[in-house]
Design a protein around this motif. Structure first.
Motif, PDB file in Angstrom:
ATOM      1  N   MET A 192      48.794  38.962 -38.836  1.00 16.77           N
ATOM      2  CA  MET A 192      49.177  38.697 -40.316  1.00 16.77           C
ATOM      3  C   MET A 192      50.644  38.648 -40.806  1.00 16.77           C
ATOM      4  N   GLU A 193      50.990  40.093 -40.867  1.00 18.74           N
ATOM      5  CA  GLU A 193      51.859  41.117 -41.197  1.00 18.74           C
ATOM      6  C   GLU A 193      53.160  40.074 -40.968  1.00 18.74           C
ATOM      7  N   TYR A 194      53.117  39.269 -39.425  1.00 14.24           N
ATOM      8  CA  TYR A 194      55.198  39.511 -39.583  1.00 14.24           C
ATOM      9  C   TYR A 194      54.627  38.080 -39.755  1.00 14.24           C
ATOM     10  N   LEU A 195      53.033  37.534 -40.029  1.00 12.27           N
ATOM     11  CA  LEU A 195      53.325  35.478 -40.300  1.00 12.27           C
ATOM     12  C   LEU A 195      53.925  35.783 -41.407  1.00 12.27           C
ATOM     13  N   GLN A 196      53.550  36.852 -43.067  1.00 14.14           N
ATOM     14  CA  GLN A 196      54.092  36.919 -43.477  1.00 14.14           C
ATOM     15  C   GLN A 196      55.491  37.129 -43.933  1.00 14.14           C
ATOM     16  N   ILE A 226      63.906  43.403 -50.879  1.00 20.81           N
ATOM     17  CA  ILE A 226      63.085  43.757 -51.356  1.00 20.81           C
ATOM     18  C   ILE A 226      61.307  42.846 -51.404  1.00 20.81           C
ATOM     19  N   SER A 227      61.510  41.419 -51.498  1.00 24.39           N
ATOM     20  CA  SER A 227      60.724  40.905 -50.881  1.00 24.39           C
ATOM     21  C   SER A 227      60.084  40.730 -49.896  1.00 24.39           C
ATOM     22  N   ILE A 228      60.620  40.861 -49.029  1.00 30.18           N
ATOM     23  CA  ILE A 228      60.855  40.307 -47.217  1.00 30.18           C
ATOM     24  C   ILE A 228      59.785  42.190 -46.916  1.00 30.18           C
ATOM     25  N   GLU A 229      60.828  43.714 -47.047  1.00 29.14           N
ATOM     26  CA  GLU A 229      59.941  44.638 -46.642  1.00 29.14           C
ATOM     27  C   GLU A 229      58.423  45.307 -47.505  1.00 29.14           C
ATOM     28  N   GLU A 233      52.916  43.236 -50.550  1.00 27.95           N
ATOM     29  CA  GLU A 233      52.520  43.398 -51.826  1.00 27.95           C
ATOM     30  C   GLU A 233      52.950  42.861 -52.897  1.00 27.95           C
ATOM     31  N   GLU A 234      53.513  42.381 -52.943  1.00 24.37           N
ATOM     32  CA  GLU A 234      54.573  42.116 -54.111  1.00 24.37           C
ATOM     33  C   GLU A 234      54.390  41.104 -53.852  1.00 24.37           C
ATOM     34  N   ILE A 286      59.226  38.395 -57.680  1.00 22.27           N
ATOM     35  CA  ILE A 286      60.845  38.577 -57.055  1.00 22.27           C
ATOM     36  C   ILE A 286      61.401  36.783 -57.481  1.00 22.27           C
ATOM     37  N   ILE A 287      60.750  35.571 -57.271  1.00 21.23           N
ATOM     38  CA  ILE A 287      61.019  34.456 -57.921  1.00 21.23           C
ATOM     39  C   ILE A 287      62.107  34.586 -59.273  1.00 21.23           C
TER      40      ILE A 287
END
Length: 214
Positions: free
Chosen positions: A1-5, A49-52, A55-56, A61-62
Motif C-alpha cells: 500500500m505504501e508503494y502505491l501511495q 517532503i510529501s513523498i517521504e 502520513e502528511e 504541501i499543495i
C-alpha cells in the motif's frame, strides 16, 4: 500500500509541477532570476517532503506551493511595472569590459576575478581578452561577449533609456552624460516618458517610442 501511495504522489506531482511551471511562465533554467530559483527550490523541497512523509496530507504541501505561485506571479507583474522591484530581485547587468578596457571596480563589486572572466570568455571562443570590445555580466549570471571584429561593434550593448527612464549606471561606460541624452531628446521634440528603449549606435542615440510598439 505504501508503494502505491509513493507512486500516486510521484505521478500527481509530476503533472501538478508541470502545470505550475506553465502558469509561472516559460523560462530556461539558465535564465532564472534569484527569486525564481528560490521558488523552484522551495517547491522541489516541499514535493520531496510529501513523498517521504506519507502520513502528511497532500493539501499541506499543495497549499504552500499555491501561495508561492501567486507570490511569484504578483512579483513578476510588479517587476514589469516597477523597475526598482525588478532591479531588487533580478539585479542589473554589469559592464566588465568597455571599449576593450577592463573595469576592475565592477569585477570586484561582483566578486569576480580574472580567472572567472577568462573562463567565461573561453567558453565564448575568445582566446585573449584583447579580442573583446564589450563584455557584460547578465542578470542570470552568464557573460555576453562582443568582439572587436563584430560588424555591430559600434552599438553600445547596454540600454541608455529604458521604460522612460535614463539608465544612469550605463552612461559612464558609454562616456556620455544625462544632459547629453536630454538635449538629444529635446532636439527631436521627444518626451522622455514616451521612450520605451534607447540605445547608442555610432555615438548617435537611437530611440524606440512606446507608440511604435505592437
Amino acid at each position: 500500500m505504501e508503494y502505491l501511495q509513493i507512486a500516486f504522489r510521484t505521478i500527481f506531482y509530476y503533472f501538478f509541477i508541470n502545470i505550475t511551471f506553465r502558469i509561472m511562465g516559460k523560462r530556461e533554467i539558465g535564465e532564472l532570476g534569484l527569486f525564481d530559483l528560490v521558488v523552484f527550490l522551495m517547491i522541489a523541497e516541499l514535493v520531496a517532503i510529501s513523498i517521504e512523509e506519507l502520513e502528511e496530507p497532500i493539501m499541506y504541501i499543495i497549499l504552500p506551493i499555491i501561495i508561492l505561485i501567486f507570490l511569484q506571479i504578483i512579483l513578476a507583474k510588479l517587476s514589469l511595472r516597477f523597475k526598482k522591484i525588478r532591479f531588487f530581485f533580478d539585479g542589473r547587468a554589469s559592464l566588465f569590459i568597455s571599449k576593450g578596457k577592463i573595469n576592475l571596480k565592477e569585477l570586484k563589486r561582483q566578486k569576480y576575478n580574472l580567472d572567472d572572466l577568462m573562463m567565461q570568455a573561453r567558453q565564448k571562443e575568445v582566446r585573449t581578452l584583447s579580442e573583446i570590445d564589450y563584455a557584460v555580466l547578465e542578470t542570470d549570471g552568464t557573460l555576453s561577449v562582443f568582439k572587436k571584429s563584430d560588424q555591430n561593434k559600434k552599438v553600445y550593448p547596454l540600454a541608455i533609456i529604458q521604460d522612460g527612464e535614463i539608465m544612469l549606471d550605463n552612461l559612464k561606460g558609454a562616456k556620455i552624460s544625462k544632459l547629453w541624452v536630454l538635449k538629444e531628446l529635446e532636439k527631436r521634440n521627444i518626451c522622455l516618458k514616451d521612450v520605451f528603449y534607447g540605445y547608442l549606435e555610432k555615438n548617435n542615440l537611437k530611440i524606440i517610442k512606446r507608440k511604435d510598439l505592437l
